[in-house]
Design a protein around this motif. Structure first.
Motif, PDB file in Angstrom:
ATOM      1  N   CYS A 170      48.143  21.822  12.458  1.00 17.94           N
ATOM      2  CA  CYS A 170      47.767  22.590  13.622  1.00 17.94           C
ATOM      3  C   CYS A 170      47.820  21.710  14.882  1.00 17.94           C
ATOM      4  O   CYS A 170      48.385  22.264  15.732  1.00 17.94           O
ATOM      5  CB  CYS A 170      46.350  23.253  13.372  1.00 17.94           C
ATOM      6  N   LEU A 171      47.189  20.526  14.954  1.00 20.79           N
ATOM      7  CA  LEU A 171      47.315  19.679  16.055  1.00 20.79           C
ATOM      8  C   LEU A 171      48.622  19.429  16.527  1.00 20.79           C
ATOM      9  O   LEU A 171      49.005  19.324  17.424  1.00 20.79           O
ATOM     10  CB  LEU A 171      46.483  18.447  15.955  1.00 20.79           C
ATOM     11  N   GLY A 172      49.521  18.829  15.351  1.00 17.85           N
ATOM     12  CA  GLY A 172      50.816  18.731  15.765  1.00 17.85           C
ATOM     13  C   GLY A 172      51.820  19.772  16.343  1.00 17.85           C
ATOM     14  O   GLY A 172      52.324  19.680  17.263  1.00 17.85           O
ATOM     15  N   ARG A 173      51.318  21.149  15.737  1.00 19.40           N
ATOM     16  CA  ARG A 173      51.998  22.036  16.216  1.00 19.40           C
ATOM     17  C   ARG A 173      51.612  22.618  17.744  1.00 19.40           C
ATOM     18  O   ARG A 173      52.300  23.274  18.495  1.00 19.40           O
ATOM     19  CB  ARG A 173      51.966  23.303  15.167  1.00 19.40           C
ATOM     20  N   ALA A 174      50.401  22.476  17.926  1.00 15.30           N
ATOM     21  CA  ALA A 174      49.722  22.787  19.144  1.00 15.30           C
ATOM     22  C   ALA A 174      50.433  21.958  20.428  1.00 15.30           C
ATOM     23  O   ALA A 174      50.833  22.245  21.260  1.00 15.30           O
ATOM     24  CB  ALA A 174      48.336  22.681  19.221  1.00 15.30           C
ATOM     25  N   LEU A 175      50.410  20.434  19.926  1.00 12.90           N
ATOM     26  CA  LEU A 175      51.042  19.577  20.902  1.00 12.90           C
ATOM     27  C   LEU A 175      52.293  20.058  21.281  1.00 12.90           C
ATOM     28  O   LEU A 175      52.891  20.068  22.406  1.00 12.90           O
ATOM     29  CB  LEU A 175      51.178  18.214  20.141  1.00 12.90           C
ATOM     30  N   ASN A 176      53.240  20.340  20.114  1.00 14.60           N
ATOM     31  CA  ASN A 176      54.605  20.559  20.172  1.00 14.60           C
ATOM     32  C   ASN A 176      54.894  21.899  21.158  1.00 14.60           C
ATOM     33  O   ASN A 176      55.804  21.924  22.082  1.00 14.60           O
ATOM     34  CB  ASN A 176      55.390  20.702  18.988  1.00 14.60           C
ATOM     35  N   GLU A 177      53.961  22.741  20.758  1.00 14.33           N
ATOM     36  CA  GLU A 177      54.160  24.018  21.569  1.00 14.33           C
ATOM     37  C   GLU A 177      53.685  24.019  23.133  1.00 14.33           C
ATOM     38  O   GLU A 177      54.273  24.586  24.117  1.00 14.33           O
ATOM     39  CB  GLU A 177      53.055  25.078  20.836  1.00 14.33           C
TER      40      GLU A 177
END
Length: 196
Positions: free
Chosen positions: A72-79
């Protein structure tokens, strides 16, 4: 400056995770994963990366919780980075923590890859399985679409070694996510695109 932020939720049969990330923050952390040492380490990323980070997570096993928080943290950063226009893109940090020191280098390249050397002397750091430190970094890099090299260069105390690595991640993220006014909003790649 536009608000570079994102919220990501992930609910599975194993975990329930919610992450809220603001890149241009003040280092505020509100983190509750049920693993106290993991909460502490994530708070270091927020504080030293000047990220505002809120995480709530529960699950059947700490391996699943740590992995899904990293997803989730990786996806949040990417988004939150969007098209990545104007960012510095690469960042690094060398961070001491008493007798320990770690190096973290990242490239927000659009390609997820992690090379992590994090040897620990014990199987647990407080209430956190020590091998999950490496697993967190690898999963975060894969989902954040970034290249990450992390290395514990020296240290005796496992807590200090891991904390220096997480602080290094925060500092490297702060440097790489920074907006460079000289780029005038251009994507920092000769391809003129960074995969999202």
């Amino acid at each position: 400056m536009s608000c570079r932020s994102a919220q990501i939720g992930r609910e599975t049969a194993e975990t329930n995770v919610h992450v809220r990330l603001t890149i241009d923050g003040a280092g505020a952390a509100d983190i509750h994963t049920g693993v106290r040492m993991f909460d502490h380490f994530l708070s270091q990323v927020a504080r030293h990366g000047l990220l505002d980070l809120a995480v709530t997570a529960s699950g059947d096993d700490q391996h699943h919780v740590v992995e899904d928080v990293a997803i989730c943290l990786g996806r949040a950063l990417n988004e939150a980075l969007g098209e990545k226009k104007g960012i510095v893109r690469m960042g690094h940090a060398v961070v001491p923590m008493d007798e320990a020191v770690s190096t973290v280098a990242i490239d927000i390249s659009g390609r997820g890859l992690a090379v992590v050397s994090a040897p620990f002397s014990a199987s647990m750091i407080g209430d956190l399985e020590s091998d999950l430190v490496r697993h967190f970094f690898q999963t975060f890099a894969a989902e954040g679409r970034l290249t990450l090299h992390g290395r514990i260069d020296a240290g005796v105390n496992d807590h200090h070694k891991a904390e220096s690595l997480f602080k290094g991640l925060g500092r490297a993220l702060d440097a790489a996510c920074a907006l460079d006014p000289r780029r005038q909003g251009a994507i920092p790649s000769t391809k003129n695109v960074l995969e999202h």
